[in-house]
Design a protein around this motif. Structure first.
Motif, short mmCIF file in Angstrom:
data_model
loop_
_atom_site.label_atom_id
_atom_site.label_comp_id
_atom_site.label_asym_id
_atom_site.label_seq_id
_atom_site.Cartn_x
_atom_site.Cartn_y
_atom_site.Cartn_z
N ILE A 224 0.87 -1.18 0.00
CA ILE A 224 0.00 0.00 0.00
C ILE A 224 0.91 1.22 0.00
CG2 ILE A 224 -1.91 1.18 1.15
CD1 ILE A 224 -2.61 -1.43 2.54
N GLU A 225 1.34 1.61 -1.18
CA GLU A 225 2.21 2.78 -1.33
C GLU A 225 1.34 4.04 -1.40
OE1 GLU A 225 6.22 1.84 -3.52
OE2 GLU A 225 4.57 1.23 -4.83
N VAL A 226 1.65 5.03 -0.59
CA VAL A 226 0.84 6.24 -0.53
C VAL A 226 1.73 7.47 -0.43
CG1 VAL A 226 -1.22 5.13 0.47
CG2 VAL A 226 0.58 6.02 1.97
N GLN A 227 1.18 8.59 -0.85
CA GLN A 227 1.88 9.86 -0.73
C GLN A 227 1.57 10.52 0.60
OE1 GLN A 227 0.56 11.98 -4.26
NE2 GLN A 227 2.39 11.35 -5.39
N ALA A 228 2.44 11.41 1.03
CA ALA A 228 2.22 12.15 2.28
C ALA A 228 0.86 12.84 2.24
CB ALA A 228 3.32 13.18 2.47
N GLY A 229 0.13 12.72 3.34
CA GLY A 229 -1.20 13.29 3.42
C GLY A 229 -2.31 12.28 3.21
N SER A 230 -1.96 11.12 2.65
CA SER A 230 -2.96 10.07 2.42
C SER A 230 -3.25 9.33 3.72
CB SER A 230 -2.47 9.08 1.36
OG SER A 230 -2.34 9.70 0.11
N LEU A 231 -4.50 8.94 3.87
CA LEU A 231 -4.93 8.18 5.04
C LEU A 231 -5.32 6.78 4.62
CD1 LEU A 231 -5.71 8.52 8.15
CD2 LEU A 231 -8.07 8.66 7.30
N VAL A 232 -4.80 5.77 5.33
CA VAL A 232 -5.20 4.38 5.13
C VAL A 232 -6.13 4.00 6.27
CG1 VAL A 232 -4.44 2.02 4.69
CG2 VAL A 232 -2.92 3.94 4.12
N VAL A 233 -7.36 3.63 5.94
CA VAL A 233 -8.34 3.18 6.92
C VAL A 233 -8.28 1.65 6.95
CG1 VAL A 233 -10.75 3.29 7.65
CG2 VAL A 233 -9.77 5.16 6.29
N ILE A 234 -8.03 1.07 8.12
CA ILE A 234 -7.72 -0.36 8.24
C ILE A 234 -8.74 -1.07 9.12
CG2 ILE A 234 -5.95 -2.03 8.93
CD1 ILE A 234 -3.88 0.23 8.58
N HIS A 235 -9.39 -2.08 8.57
CA HIS A 235 -10.32 -2.91 9.35
C HIS A 235 -9.55 -3.64 10.44
CE1 HIS A 235 -13.12 -6.17 10.29
NE2 HIS A 235 -14.06 -5.49 9.69
N GLY A 236 -10.18 -3.79 11.61
CA GLY A 236 -9.51 -4.40 12.75
C GLY A 236 -9.08 -5.83 12.56
N ASP A 237 -9.65 -6.54 11.59
CA ASP A 237 -9.26 -7.93 11.34
C ASP A 237 -8.36 -8.09 10.11
OD1 ASP A 237 -10.48 -9.07 13.51
OD2 ASP A 237 -12.29 -9.69 12.47
N LEU A 238 -8.00 -6.98 9.47
CA LEU A 238 -7.12 -7.07 8.30
C LEU A 238 -5.71 -7.45 8.73
CD1 LEU A 238 -6.95 -6.49 5.15
CD2 LEU A 238 -5.88 -4.32 5.84
N ILE A 239 -5.14 -8.44 8.08
CA ILE A 239 -3.75 -8.84 8.34
C ILE A 239 -2.83 -7.91 7.56
CG2 ILE A 239 -2.05 -10.68 8.12
CD1 ILE A 239 -4.50 -12.64 8.29
N HIS A 240 -1.98 -7.19 8.27
CA HIS A 240 -1.08 -6.23 7.63
C HIS A 240 0.27 -6.23 8.34
CE1 HIS A 240 -3.20 -4.03 10.78
NE2 HIS A 240 -2.23 -3.13 10.80
N GLN A 241 1.26 -5.67 7.66
CA GLN A 241 2.62 -5.67 8.16
C GLN A 241 3.40 -4.56 7.48
OE1 GLN A 241 4.86 -9.16 6.94
NE2 GLN A 241 4.32 -8.91 4.80
N SER A 242 4.65 -4.38 7.92
CA SER A 242 5.59 -3.53 7.18
C SER A 242 6.99 -4.08 7.43
CB SER A 242 5.51 -2.07 7.60
OG SER A 242 5.91 -1.90 8.95
N PHE A 243 7.87 -3.86 6.47
CA PHE A 243 9.23 -4.39 6.56
C PHE A 243 10.19 -3.36 7.14
CE2 PHE A 243 7.34 -6.91 3.06
CZ PHE A 243 7.48 -8.17 3.63
N GLU A 244 11.39 -3.82 7.44
CA GLU A 244 12.44 -2.90 7.89
C GLU A 244 12.68 -1.82 6.84
OE1 GLU A 244 16.00 -5.04 8.72
OE2 GLU A 244 15.33 -5.70 10.70
N ASN A 245 13.04 -0.67 7.32
CA ASN A 245 13.44 0.41 6.41
C ASN A 245 14.95 0.40 6.28
OD1 ASN A 245 13.80 2.71 4.92
ND2 ASN A 245 13.18 4.13 6.54
N GLN A 246 15.43 -0.15 5.18
CA GLN A 246 16.87 -0.21 4.94
C GLN A 246 17.34 0.91 4.03
OE1 GLN A 246 17.50 -4.23 3.53
NE2 GLN A 246 17.19 -5.12 5.56
N SER A 247 16.43 1.84 3.74
CA SER A 247 16.77 2.96 2.86
C SER A 247 17.30 4.14 3.68
CB SER A 247 15.52 3.40 2.09
OG SER A 247 14.70 4.22 2.90
#
Length: 284
Positions: A224-247
């Motif tokens: 889910i790539e988004v620009q600054a200012g964008s809002l992601v609305v996430i259902h409480g049962d949605l399986i989601h994650q994020s990886f390490e920031n190696q940049s």
């Protein structure tokens, strides 16, 4: 109270079918700048003791959860990245580049974050989702620091913020562009339809998950790539994650979690046990 829901029928359909929806330009450049500068100010005045500093890790939450974490439910508390410290126990970089997140009551205590969190557009969004008496149960400023920003393992928000019936919805506001390179969100679309997998329980001897985590296939996740200012609305049962920031680029975000209190019971086994009940965003 006259609030008009700001999710369109198409957005509601997408949210209900996919488990999340992106609202572009939800926050103005001025709001983003205000929150970033306010956090810079809070960090500047954050005085810490290395011997008692708290580290946040989603890989080892049971071990890392302590009284400082518990008390953060009603405070503004600072949590370091796991990789912020060298073998000698000292920070490897300045403190402002070492913090994983700040939480969990920014929305209550700090005037800048409170103004955004309790704004009419946030209230309106939850009204359009059918909430009757919503409360913000926690807030987090997440840094995803360059080079050391930690992984957030696959999870569901309802595991940690459980109500009966389940009502948790997450708001994840990008304060900087979030990309695959610097650690954007990933989700298994539609996974919210399969229900809650496990719960994070606070017992007499600490916290624990009531069952092991399932094994997930990375091919099932979509970025889910988004620009600054964008809002992601996430259902409480949605399986989601994020990886390490190696940049070399950070990925700041501001996150809120909201539950309904109209006909819904806050589980006493949740890690958050507040002394003072939160004020509702509105009462419909």
């Amino acid at each position: 109270m006259g609030i008009i829901g700001n999710l369109t029928p198409d957005q509601l359909h997408f949210f209900n079918s996919q488990g999340y929806v992106v609202i572009e330009s939800f926050a103005s450049p001025q709001e983003i700048d205000g929150m970033i500068k306010r956090m810079d100010h809070l960090l500047l005045h954050f005085d810490f003791d290395l011997s008692t500093s708290s580290v946040f890790s989603t890989k080892d939450q049971q071990k890392r959860t302590d009284n400082y974490f518990y008390e953060s439910a009603e405070n503004i508390s600072f949590f370091f990245e796991e990789k912020a410290f060298g073998d000698d126990g000292n920070l490897k970089q300045p403190k402002e580049l070492s913090i994983n997140k700040v939480g969990h009551a920014l929305h209550e205590i700090d005037p800048v974050f409170k103004k955004f969190s309790c704004s009419e557009k946030v209230s309106s969004l939850f009204f359009s989702l059918g909430y009757k008496r919503p409360i913000i149960i926690q807030s987090m400023y997440i840094f995803k620091q360059p080079g050391i920003g930690g992984e957030v393992v696959p999870h569901q928000d309802n595991s940690f913020l459980y109500t009966e019936p389940q009502t948790c919805t997450g708001l994840w506001l990008a304060l900087e562009d979030a990309t695959i390179v610097n650690g954007c969100l990933w989700a298994i679309t539609g996974s919210h339809k399969n229900g809650l997998v496990r719960r994070f329980i606070r017992g007499e001897d600490g916290v624990y998950f009531d069952r092991p985590s399932p094994t997930y296939q990375q091919k099932d996740f979509v970025p889910i790539e988004v620009q600054a200012g964008s809002l992601v609305v996430i259902h409480g049962d949605l399986i989601h994650q994020s990886f390490e920031n190696q940049s070399p680029k950070s990925r700041h975000a501001y996150s809120l979690h909201v539950v309904d209190t109209d006909g819904c019971k806050w589980a006493q086994e949740n890690w958050i046990r507040r002394k003072v009940e939160p004020e509702p965003l509105y009462v419909s």
